[in-house]
Design an enzyme around this catalytic site. Sequence first.
Site, PDB file in Angstrom:
ATOM      1  N   ALA A 120     -13.924   5.217 -20.621  1.00 57.87           N
ATOM      2  CA  ALA A 120     -14.598   6.153 -19.711  1.00 57.87           C
ATOM      3  C   ALA A 120     -14.420   7.605 -20.154  1.00 57.87           C
ATOM      4  CB  ALA A 120     -14.061   5.963 -18.293  1.00 57.87           C
ATOM      5  N   TYR A 141       0.828  -1.221   0.000  1.00 56.89           N
ATOM      6  CA  TYR A 141       0.000   0.000   0.000  1.00 56.89           C
ATOM      7  C   TYR A 141       0.859   1.267   0.000  1.00 56.89           C
ATOM      8  CZ  TYR A 141      -4.116  -2.869   0.244  1.00 56.89           C
ATOM      9  OH  TYR A 141      -5.103  -3.789  -0.075  1.00 56.89           O
ATOM     10  N   CYS A 166       0.111   6.119  16.349  1.00 57.15           N
ATOM     11  CA  CYS A 166      -1.221   6.719  16.175  1.00 57.15           C
ATOM     12  C   CYS A 166      -1.222   8.114  16.797  1.00 57.15           C
ATOM     13  CB  CYS A 166      -2.289   5.845  16.832  1.00 57.15           C
ATOM     14  SG  CYS A 166      -3.916   6.653  16.839  1.00 57.15           S
ATOM     15  N   CYS A 169      -6.446   3.412  13.051  1.00 57.14           N
ATOM     16  CA  CYS A 169      -5.862   2.783  14.240  1.00 57.14           C
ATOM     17  C   CYS A 169      -6.758   1.645  14.710  1.00 57.14           C
ATOM     18  CB  CYS A 169      -5.697   3.823  15.351  1.00 57.14           C
ATOM     19  SG  CYS A 169      -5.012   3.098  16.858  1.00 57.14           S
ATOM     20  N   THR A 190     -16.990  -0.571 -13.633  1.00 57.85           N
ATOM     21  CA  THR A 190     -16.874  -1.644 -12.630  1.00 57.85           C
ATOM     22  C   THR A 190     -17.386  -2.945 -13.240  1.00 57.85           C
ATOM     23  OG1 THR A 190     -17.545  -2.392 -10.422  1.00 57.85           O
ATOM     24  CG2 THR A 190     -19.032  -0.853 -11.509  1.00 57.85           C
ATOM     25  N   GLN A 198     -15.697   2.763  -5.444  1.00 51.23           N
ATOM     26  CA  GLN A 198     -15.020   1.586  -4.875  1.00 51.23           C
ATOM     27  C   GLN A 198     -13.513   1.813  -4.915  1.00 51.23           C
ATOM     28  OE1 GLN A 198     -17.018  -2.263  -6.513  1.00 51.23           O
ATOM     29  NE2 GLN A 198     -17.397  -0.671  -8.010  1.00 51.23           N
ATOM     30  N   HIS A 250     -14.726   1.626  -0.153  1.00 50.26           N
ATOM     31  CA  HIS A 250     -13.663   0.650   0.105  1.00 50.26           C
ATOM     32  C   HIS A 250     -12.420   1.279   0.743  1.00 50.26           C
ATOM     33  CE1 HIS A 250     -15.406  -2.397  -3.074  1.00 50.26           C
ATOM     34  NE2 HIS A 250     -16.125  -2.320  -1.967  1.00 50.26           N
TER      35      HIS A 250
HETATM   36  N1  APR Z   1     -13.052   2.813 -19.388  1.00 45.93           N
HETATM   37  C1  APR Z   1     -14.160   2.230 -18.833  1.00 45.93           C
HETATM   38  N2  APR Z   1     -14.147   1.010 -18.267  1.00 45.93           N
HETATM   39  C2  APR Z   1     -12.979   0.348 -18.253  1.00 45.93           C
HETATM   40  C3  APR Z   1     -11.785   0.892 -18.785  1.00 45.93           C
HETATM   41  C4  APR Z   1     -11.865   2.178 -19.391  1.00 45.93           C
HETATM   42  N3  APR Z   1     -10.806   2.759 -19.931  1.00 45.93           N
HETATM   43  N4  APR Z   1     -10.793  -0.037 -18.611  1.00 45.93           N
HETATM   44  C5  APR Z   1     -11.338  -1.078 -17.991  1.00 45.93           C
HETATM   45  N5  APR Z   1     -12.655  -0.869 -17.775  1.00 45.93           N
HETATM   46  C6  APR Z   1     -13.648  -1.740 -17.129  1.00 45.93           C
HETATM   47  C7  APR Z   1     -13.399  -3.230 -17.318  1.00 45.93           C
HETATM   48  O1  APR Z   1     -14.018  -3.669 -18.516  1.00 45.93           O
HETATM   49  C8  APR Z   1     -14.067  -3.807 -16.074  1.00 45.93           C
HETATM   50  O2  APR Z   1     -15.444  -4.079 -16.304  1.00 45.93           O
HETATM   51  O3  APR Z   1     -13.543  -1.513 -15.755  1.00 45.93           O
HETATM   52  C9  APR Z   1     -13.949  -2.683 -15.038  1.00 45.93           C
HETATM   53  C10 APR Z   1     -12.927  -2.937 -13.938  1.00 45.93           C
HETATM   54  O4  APR Z   1     -13.343  -4.039 -13.181  1.00 45.93           O
HETATM   55  P1  APR Z   1     -12.513  -4.565 -11.921  1.00 45.93           P
HETATM   56  O5  APR Z   1     -11.080  -4.662 -12.287  1.00 45.93           O
HETATM   57  O6  APR Z   1     -13.195  -5.790 -11.442  1.00 45.93           O
HETATM   58  O7  APR Z   1     -12.647  -3.382 -10.852  1.00 45.93           O
HETATM   59  P2  APR Z   1     -13.838  -3.027  -9.861  1.00 45.93           P
HETATM   60  O8  APR Z   1     -15.149  -3.436 -10.450  1.00 45.93           O
HETATM   61  O9  APR Z   1     -13.655  -1.631  -9.460  1.00 45.93           O
HETATM   62  O10 APR Z   1     -13.506  -3.972  -8.632  1.00 45.93           O
HETATM   63  C11 APR Z   1     -14.326  -3.893  -7.503  1.00 45.93           C
HETATM   64  O11 APR Z   1     -12.951  -5.402  -6.280  1.00 45.93           O
HETATM   65  O12 APR Z   1     -10.745  -5.990  -5.979  1.00 45.93           O
HETATM   66  C12 APR Z   1     -11.841  -5.400  -5.387  1.00 45.93           C
HETATM   67  O13 APR Z   1     -12.010  -3.798  -3.682  1.00 45.93           O
HETATM   68  C13 APR Z   1     -11.567  -3.974  -5.007  1.00 45.93           C
HETATM   69  O14 APR Z   1     -12.875  -1.977  -5.349  1.00 45.93           O
HETATM   70  C14 APR Z   1     -12.429  -3.178  -5.959  1.00 45.93           C
HETATM   71  C15 APR Z   1     -13.562  -4.133  -6.246  1.00 45.93           C
END
Ligand code: APR
Length: 235
Positions: free
Chosen positions: A218, A53, A134, A115, A175, A89, A107
Amino acid sequence: MPKIVILTGAGISAESGLKTFRDNNGLWENHRVEEVATPEAFAANPDLVYRFYNLRRASLAETRPNSAHAALAELEQHLGSEDFLLVTQNVDNLHEQAGSQRLLHMHGELTKARCTACQSVHEWPNPLDATSRCPACHNTASLRPHIVWFGEMPLYMSEIYQALAECDVFVSVGTSGNVYPAAGFYQEAKAFGARTIELNLEPSANARDFDEGHYGPATKVVPEFVAKVKTGAYG
Ligand code: APR
Protein backbone atom coordinates in the site's frame (compact mmCIF):
# COMPACT_ATOMS: atom_id res chain seq x y z
CA MET A 1 -12.34 16.83 -10.71
CA PRO A 2 -13.67 13.27 -10.28
CA LYS A 3 -15.85 12.31 -7.33
CA ILE A 4 -14.00 9.49 -5.55
CA VAL A 5 -15.07 6.94 -2.95
CA ILE A 6 -12.27 4.94 -1.33
CA LEU A 7 -12.83 1.74 0.68
CA THR A 8 -9.94 0.62 2.87
CA GLY A 9 -9.28 -2.64 4.70
CA ALA A 10 -6.64 -4.11 6.98
CA GLY A 11 -3.98 -4.12 4.23
CA ILE A 12 -3.54 -0.35 4.42
CA SER A 13 -2.52 -0.60 8.08
CA ALA A 14 -0.27 -3.66 7.67
CA GLU A 15 2.88 -1.61 7.12
CA SER A 16 2.10 0.37 10.28
CA GLY A 17 2.46 -2.93 12.15
CA LEU A 18 -1.22 -3.92 12.60
CA LYS A 19 -1.93 -7.50 11.62
CA THR A 20 -4.47 -8.20 8.87
CA PHE A 21 -7.20 -10.79 9.50
CA ARG A 22 -6.87 -13.37 6.79
CA ASP A 23 -3.07 -13.38 6.36
CA ASN A 24 -2.60 -15.16 9.71
CA ASN A 25 -4.25 -18.55 9.18
CA GLY A 26 -7.62 -17.07 10.05
CA LEU A 27 -6.39 -16.01 13.48
CA TRP A 28 -6.59 -12.44 14.71
CA GLU A 29 -3.87 -11.85 17.35
CA ASN A 30 -4.03 -15.59 18.19
CA HIS A 31 -7.82 -15.74 18.52
CA ARG A 32 -10.43 -17.19 16.19
CA VAL A 33 -12.85 -14.38 15.27
CA GLU A 34 -15.76 -16.38 16.74
CA GLU A 35 -14.05 -16.20 20.16
CA VAL A 36 -13.82 -12.41 20.23
CA ALA A 37 -15.79 -10.77 17.41
CA THR A 38 -19.38 -11.94 17.75
CA PRO A 39 -22.26 -10.90 20.05
CA GLU A 40 -22.39 -14.54 21.21
CA ALA A 41 -18.74 -14.42 22.29
CA PHE A 42 -19.37 -11.24 24.26
CA ALA A 43 -22.40 -12.79 25.99
CA ALA A 44 -20.49 -15.98 26.81
CA ASN A 45 -17.17 -14.48 27.89
CA PRO A 46 -17.33 -10.70 28.25
CA ASP A 47 -14.04 -10.46 30.15
CA LEU A 48 -12.11 -12.11 27.30
CA VAL A 49 -13.73 -9.80 24.74
CA TYR A 50 -13.14 -6.65 26.85
CA ARG A 51 -9.50 -7.70 27.36
CA PHE A 52 -8.98 -8.43 23.68
CA TYR A 53 -10.23 -4.99 22.58
CA ASN A 54 -8.45 -3.24 25.49
CA LEU A 55 -5.16 -4.66 24.16
CA ARG A 56 -5.98 -3.62 20.58
CA ARG A 57 -6.91 -0.10 21.79
CA ALA A 58 -3.72 0.20 23.87
CA SER A 59 -1.59 -0.83 20.88
CA LEU A 60 -2.84 2.20 18.93
CA ALA A 61 -0.78 4.47 21.22
CA GLU A 62 2.41 3.18 19.54
CA THR A 63 0.98 2.87 16.03
CA ARG A 64 1.52 5.56 13.42
CA PRO A 65 -0.04 6.06 10.00
CA ASN A 66 2.09 5.20 6.96
CA SER A 67 2.53 6.91 3.61
CA ALA A 68 -0.62 5.24 2.21
CA HIS A 69 -2.81 6.82 4.93
CA ALA A 70 -1.01 10.12 4.34
CA ALA A 71 -1.59 9.94 0.58
CA LEU A 72 -5.35 9.49 1.08
CA ALA A 73 -5.47 12.52 3.41
CA GLU A 74 -3.59 14.46 0.74
CA LEU A 75 -6.07 13.28 -1.92
CA GLU A 76 -8.96 14.62 0.17
CA GLN A 77 -7.16 17.99 0.42
CA HIS A 78 -6.67 17.98 -3.33
CA LEU A 79 -10.25 17.07 -4.29
CA GLY A 80 -12.06 18.81 -1.43
CA SER A 81 -14.37 16.95 0.96
CA GLU A 82 -17.40 17.40 -1.38
CA ASP A 83 -15.83 15.11 -3.96
CA PHE A 84 -14.24 12.64 -1.60
CA LEU A 85 -15.45 10.00 0.83
CA LEU A 86 -13.24 7.55 2.70
CA VAL A 87 -15.02 4.45 4.01
CA THR A 88 -12.94 2.15 6.16
CA GLN A 89 -13.53 -1.34 7.50
CA ASN A 90 -10.66 -0.73 9.91
CA VAL A 91 -11.32 -0.04 13.57
CA ASP A 92 -7.91 1.61 14.10
CA ASN A 93 -7.55 5.42 14.05
CA LEU A 94 -4.72 5.71 11.52
CA HIS A 95 -6.76 7.56 8.89
CA GLU A 96 -7.69 10.28 11.38
CA GLN A 97 -4.11 10.41 12.69
CA ALA A 98 -3.04 11.04 9.08
CA GLY A 99 -5.53 13.91 8.77
CA SER A 100 -8.48 12.41 6.87
CA GLN A 101 -11.72 14.27 7.62
CA ARG A 102 -14.61 12.85 5.60
CA LEU A 103 -14.26 9.36 6.98
CA LEU A 104 -16.82 6.68 7.89
CA HIS A 105 -15.84 3.74 10.11
CA MET A 106 -18.38 1.18 8.87
CA HIS A 107 -17.14 -1.52 11.30
CA GLY A 108 -16.88 0.79 14.33
CA GLU A 109 -13.92 2.26 16.22
CA LEU A 110 -11.55 0.87 18.83
CA THR A 111 -11.37 4.26 20.55
CA LYS A 112 -15.12 4.33 21.36
CA ALA A 113 -17.60 2.51 23.60
CA ARG A 114 -21.33 2.07 23.05
CA CYS A 115 -24.01 1.72 25.70
CA THR A 116 -26.38 -1.18 25.10
CA ALA A 117 -28.91 0.41 27.49
CA CYS A 118 -29.24 3.92 25.98
CA GLN A 119 -27.34 3.43 22.64
CA SER A 120 -25.08 6.44 23.28
CA VAL A 121 -21.54 6.29 21.86
CA HIS A 122 -18.57 7.72 23.78
CA GLU A 123 -14.89 8.38 23.18
CA TRP A 124 -13.20 5.73 25.32
CA PRO A 125 -9.40 6.04 25.45
CA ASN A 126 -9.03 3.87 28.57
CA PRO A 127 -9.64 0.17 29.32
CA LEU A 128 -13.28 -0.88 29.26
CA ASP A 129 -14.80 -3.58 31.49
CA ALA A 130 -18.03 -4.65 33.16
CA THR A 131 -17.59 -2.05 35.91
CA SER A 132 -17.36 0.88 33.43
CA ARG A 133 -20.23 3.35 33.82
CA CYS A 134 -22.10 4.92 30.89
CA PRO A 135 -21.56 8.71 31.03
CA ALA A 136 -25.07 9.27 29.59
CA CYS A 137 -27.44 6.90 31.47
CA HIS A 138 -25.05 5.95 34.32
CA ASN A 139 -25.68 2.22 33.96
CA THR A 140 -22.82 -0.12 34.70
CA ALA A 141 -22.21 -3.34 32.76
CA SER A 142 -23.93 -1.86 29.71
CA LEU A 143 -20.92 -0.55 27.79
CA ARG A 144 -19.41 -2.62 25.00
CA PRO A 145 -16.67 -1.97 22.44
CA HIS A 146 -18.05 0.19 19.59
CA ILE A 147 -17.20 -2.54 17.10
CA VAL A 148 -19.48 -4.13 14.51
CA TRP A 149 -19.20 -7.83 15.18
CA PHE A 150 -19.97 -10.67 12.78
CA GLY A 151 -23.72 -10.96 12.37
CA GLU A 152 -24.30 -7.25 13.13
CA MET A 153 -25.30 -4.48 10.71
CA PRO A 154 -22.44 -2.21 9.57
CA LEU A 155 -22.77 1.53 10.23
CA TYR A 156 -23.57 4.44 7.85
CA MET A 157 -24.97 2.19 5.12
CA SER A 158 -27.38 4.71 3.58
CA GLU A 159 -24.69 7.43 3.35
CA ILE A 160 -22.28 4.94 1.80
CA TYR A 161 -24.73 3.65 -0.81
CA GLN A 162 -25.64 7.21 -1.76
CA ALA A 163 -21.95 8.07 -2.29
CA LEU A 164 -21.42 4.87 -4.32
CA ALA A 165 -24.26 5.85 -6.62
CA GLU A 166 -22.83 9.34 -7.15
CA CYS A 167 -19.10 8.68 -7.56
CA ASP A 168 -17.04 8.65 -10.76
CA VAL A 169 -14.27 6.45 -9.36
CA PHE A 170 -14.42 3.74 -6.69
CA VAL A 171 -11.16 2.47 -5.22
CA SER A 172 -10.74 -0.58 -3.00
CA VAL A 173 -7.50 -0.58 -0.96
CA GLY A 174 -6.00 -3.43 1.08
CA THR A 175 -9.09 -5.59 1.48
CA SER A 176 -9.48 -9.26 0.62
CA GLY A 177 -13.08 -8.87 -0.58
CA ASN A 178 -14.39 -11.59 1.70
CA VAL A 179 -16.74 -9.70 4.00
CA TYR A 180 -20.05 -8.30 2.78
CA PRO A 181 -21.54 -5.75 2.34
CA ALA A 182 -18.17 -3.99 1.80
CA ALA A 183 -17.06 -6.69 -0.65
CA GLY A 184 -20.01 -5.76 -2.91
CA PHE A 185 -19.43 -1.97 -2.98
CA TYR A 186 -17.48 -2.09 -6.25
CA GLN A 187 -20.46 -3.74 -8.00
CA GLU A 188 -22.82 -1.09 -6.69
CA ALA A 189 -20.54 1.76 -7.86
CA LYS A 190 -20.02 0.06 -11.22
CA ALA A 191 -23.78 -0.34 -11.73
CA PHE A 192 -24.06 3.45 -11.42
CA GLY A 193 -21.27 4.01 -13.95
CA ALA A 194 -18.14 4.44 -11.80
CA ARG A 195 -14.68 3.26 -12.84
CA THR A 196 -13.55 0.63 -10.34
CA ILE A 197 -9.94 0.26 -9.20
CA GLU A 198 -8.27 -2.21 -6.87
CA LEU A 199 -5.04 -1.39 -5.00
CA ASN A 200 -3.80 -4.39 -3.03
CA LEU A 201 -0.76 -6.49 -2.23
CA GLU A 202 -2.14 -9.21 -4.47
CA PRO A 203 -5.31 -9.70 -6.54
CA SER A 204 -8.32 -10.10 -4.21
CA ALA A 205 -11.19 -12.58 -4.55
CA ASN A 206 -12.99 -10.21 -6.99
CA ALA A 207 -9.93 -8.79 -8.78
CA ARG A 208 -10.94 -9.67 -12.33
CA ASP A 209 -14.20 -7.71 -12.04
CA PHE A 210 -12.40 -4.39 -11.42
CA ASP A 211 -11.64 -2.09 -14.36
CA GLU A 212 -8.07 -1.59 -13.11
CA GLY A 213 -5.79 -3.25 -10.56
CA HIS A 214 -2.42 -2.14 -9.20
CA TYR A 215 -0.58 -4.61 -7.00
CA GLY A 216 2.15 -4.07 -4.41
CA PRO A 217 2.49 -2.75 -0.86
CA ALA A 218 0.00 0.00 0.00
CA THR A 219 2.85 2.44 0.78
CA LYS A 220 3.84 2.18 -2.88
CA VAL A 221 0.60 1.73 -4.85
CA VAL A 222 -1.55 4.25 -2.94
CA PRO A 223 0.83 7.25 -3.28
CA GLU A 224 1.29 6.30 -6.96
CA PHE A 225 -2.47 6.29 -7.49
CA VAL A 226 -2.87 9.66 -5.75
CA ALA A 227 -0.12 11.15 -7.93
CA LYS A 228 -1.98 9.85 -11.00
CA VAL A 229 -5.26 11.46 -9.90
CA LYS A 230 -3.41 14.75 -9.51
CA THR A 231 -2.22 14.58 -13.12
CA GLY A 232 -5.89 14.56 -14.18
CA ALA A 233 -5.84 10.91 -15.35
CA TYR A 234 -9.36 10.31 -13.97
CA GLY A 235 -10.98 13.55 -15.09
N1 APR B 1 -0.40 -3.45 1.25
C1 APR B 1 -1.58 -3.67 0.59
N2 APR B 1 -2.38 -4.73 0.83
C2 APR B 1 -1.97 -5.61 1.77
C3 APR B 1 -0.78 -5.44 2.51
C4 APR B 1 0.03 -4.31 2.19
N3 APR B 1 1.18 -4.08 2.81
N4 APR B 1 -0.67 -6.50 3.37
C5 APR B 1 -1.74 -7.26 3.18
N5 APR B 1 -2.54 -6.74 2.22
C6 APR B 1 -3.81 -7.24 1.69
C7 APR B 1 -3.95 -8.76 1.70
O1 APR B 1 -3.42 -9.29 0.49
C8 APR B 1 -5.46 -8.93 1.79
O2 APR B 1 -6.06 -8.95 0.49
O3 APR B 1 -4.81 -6.77 2.55
C9 APR B 1 -5.93 -7.67 2.53
C10 APR B 1 -6.37 -7.90 3.96
O4 APR B 1 -7.50 -8.72 3.96
P1 APR B 1 -8.25 -9.15 5.31
O5 APR B 1 -7.24 -9.61 6.30
O6 APR B 1 -9.33 -10.09 4.93
O7 APR B 1 -8.85 -7.77 5.86
P2 APR B 1 -10.17 -6.99 5.44
O8 APR B 1 -10.48 -7.23 4.00
O9 APR B 1 -10.01 -5.61 5.90
O10 APR B 1 -11.26 -7.72 6.33
C11 APR B 1 -12.57 -7.25 6.27
O11 APR B 1 -13.28 -8.74 7.99
O12 APR B 1 -12.56 -9.70 9.95
C12 APR B 1 -13.44 -8.79 9.40
O13 APR B 1 -14.46 -6.88 10.31
C13 APR B 1 -13.21 -7.40 9.94
O14 APR B 1 -13.04 -5.29 8.79
C14 APR B 1 -12.65 -6.65 8.75
C15 APR B 1 -13.27 -7.39 7.58
